[in-house]
Design an enzyme around this catalytic site. Sequence first.
Site, mmCIF file in Angstrom:
data_model
loop_
_atom_site.group_PDB
_atom_site.id
_atom_site.type_symbol
_atom_site.label_atom_id
_atom_site.label_comp_id
_atom_site.label_asym_id
_atom_site.label_seq_id
_atom_site.Cartn_x
_atom_site.Cartn_y
_atom_site.Cartn_z
ATOM 1 N NE ARG A 98 -4.476 0.997 -2.354
ATOM 2 C CZ ARG A 98 -4.834 -0.267 -2.449
ATOM 3 N NH1 ARG A 98 -4.311 -1.036 -3.380
ATOM 4 N NH2 ARG A 98 -5.718 -0.766 -1.613
ATOM 5 C CD1 TRP A 101 -3.149 -0.997 0.437
ATOM 6 C CD2 TRP A 101 -1.928 -2.380 1.675
ATOM 7 N NE1 TRP A 101 -3.843 -2.178 0.541
ATOM 8 C CE2 TRP A 101 -3.117 -3.048 1.299
ATOM 9 C CE3 TRP A 101 -0.987 -3.072 2.445
ATOM 10 C CZ2 TRP A 101 -3.400 -4.368 1.678
ATOM 11 C CZ3 TRP A 101 -1.273 -4.376 2.819
ATOM 12 C CH2 TRP A 101 -2.462 -5.014 2.437
ATOM 13 C CG HIS A 151 -6.874 -0.491 2.988
ATOM 14 N ND1 HIS A 151 -6.199 -1.658 3.183
ATOM 15 C CD2 HIS A 151 -6.572 0.274 4.081
ATOM 16 C CE1 HIS A 151 -5.534 -1.610 4.327
ATOM 17 N NE2 HIS A 151 -5.739 -0.453 4.884
ATOM 18 C CB ALA A 184 -12.988 -8.329 6.533
ATOM 19 C CD GLN A 208 -10.458 -0.751 -1.090
ATOM 20 O OE1 GLN A 208 -10.526 -0.505 0.111
ATOM 21 N NE2 GLN A 208 -9.500 -1.476 -1.613
ATOM 22 C CB VAL A 256 -8.039 -11.733 6.122
ATOM 23 C CG1 VAL A 256 -9.135 -10.702 6.285
ATOM 24 C CG2 VAL A 256 -7.225 -11.498 4.863
HETATM 25 N N1 PHE Z 1 -7.991 -3.714 1.987
HETATM 26 C C1 PHE Z 1 -7.557 -4.642 1.013
HETATM 27 C C2 PHE Z 1 -7.022 -3.859 -0.164
HETATM 28 O O1 PHE Z 1 -7.296 -2.727 -0.309
HETATM 29 C C3 PHE Z 1 -8.682 -5.531 0.544
HETATM 30 C C4 PHE Z 1 -9.203 -6.439 1.602
HETATM 31 C C5 PHE Z 1 -10.224 -6.054 2.433
HETATM 32 C C6 PHE Z 1 -8.713 -7.726 1.747
HETATM 33 C C7 PHE Z 1 -10.731 -6.877 3.382
HETATM 34 C C8 PHE Z 1 -9.214 -8.596 2.680
HETATM 35 C C9 PHE Z 1 -10.225 -8.149 3.507
HETATM 36 O O2 PHE Z 1 -6.309 -4.425 -0.970
#
Ligand code: PHE
Length: 359
Positions: free
Chosen positions: A217, A177, A191, A327, A231, A273
Amino acid sequence: MEKENEIQRNAPHALLSPPEILNSLGKIFEDADHLLNGSKDLNELDSQLRFLAGKKGKLTEILHNIHSFTPEEKKIIGSESNEIKKKIEGIYKNKKNELINASHNEYLLNRNRIDLTIPGVYIERLHTHPITAVLEEAADFFSSMGFEIVEGPEIETAYYNFDALNIPPNHPARDVWDTFYLLNGLVPRTHTSSVQIRTMEKKSPPLRVIAPGRCYRYEAVDATHLFMFNQMEGLFVDKNVRLTDLKGILEETVKYLLGAKKTRFRPAFYPFVEPGLDLDIECSFCGGKGCGICKNTGWIEVIPCGMVHPDVFKYVKIDSSKYRGFAFGMGFDRIVMLKYNINDLRLLYQGNLDVLSQF
Ligand code: PHE
């Protein structure tokens, strides 16, 4: 005198005897009734009145030789003719009022007349931006399953954007990121996952939320990358949430939003996760055969997801021996592009009405 009277009586205006005059007066009244009431407008009404009772009108004409009659006759004829004149004037007044009212009513009618045959004025149909429209659709879909819509700030602390999501400083995962920071150390969120933390700090489980919003980003802009994008985060925490719940809900989501027929889950790594997954749908452009858009894989990645990492629960003080959760974070612009077959992400942000009015 006798003689003179005789002559007068035989003169062109003196052809009538007193009874004949009375008779004619009656006739005039009948005519007046007929002529005045039959008038179609004020002009006609006035000229009929002049014709009947004006200075050179019928009534005067008949009374022309009244001076040759006896005072007795004059009296009778005089009062009779006055009577008739008054009656005529009465009819005139009534008719005048009637015509004035009628013309006023007609004026009002004309003024308010609706012509149903006039072609309508073209009204341009307006609609919401495709991103907003699909977002609303998705929000409806998730609300129907009991998800609540929550929001978080676009300018975040590194804690919410990274640390609490199990991405400590200096951890190589931050590179994924890699982004720009503000001079005060805050970060435009990379995100919407930061809203997971904010939500779990405020609410205790069970909880079901979605969090749509803009993210930022450090990207070189091209057809599929922008420095700003949308998102939609999702979070479901409860006692018995399992991977199969994630699977069922997200498969339904892509069916509902994109009409996806074939889906697959692939393992993927996201620090917050465990296990982490990517949900792919079969490429709708080539039907799975492989094309430029799916980079010849036949699949398009649409929803990164996974089961909430126990370390994340630690940060928000949720007991991971009691609760579990899943999630996901959909790249929303990507969903819109797939839904509407848009091949350049930039088109969604240029505000070009020729493009936008097609949806
Ligand atoms: N936040 C992650 C992204 O922007 C996406 C994501 C969200 C992955 C929730 C797993 C669970 O790439």
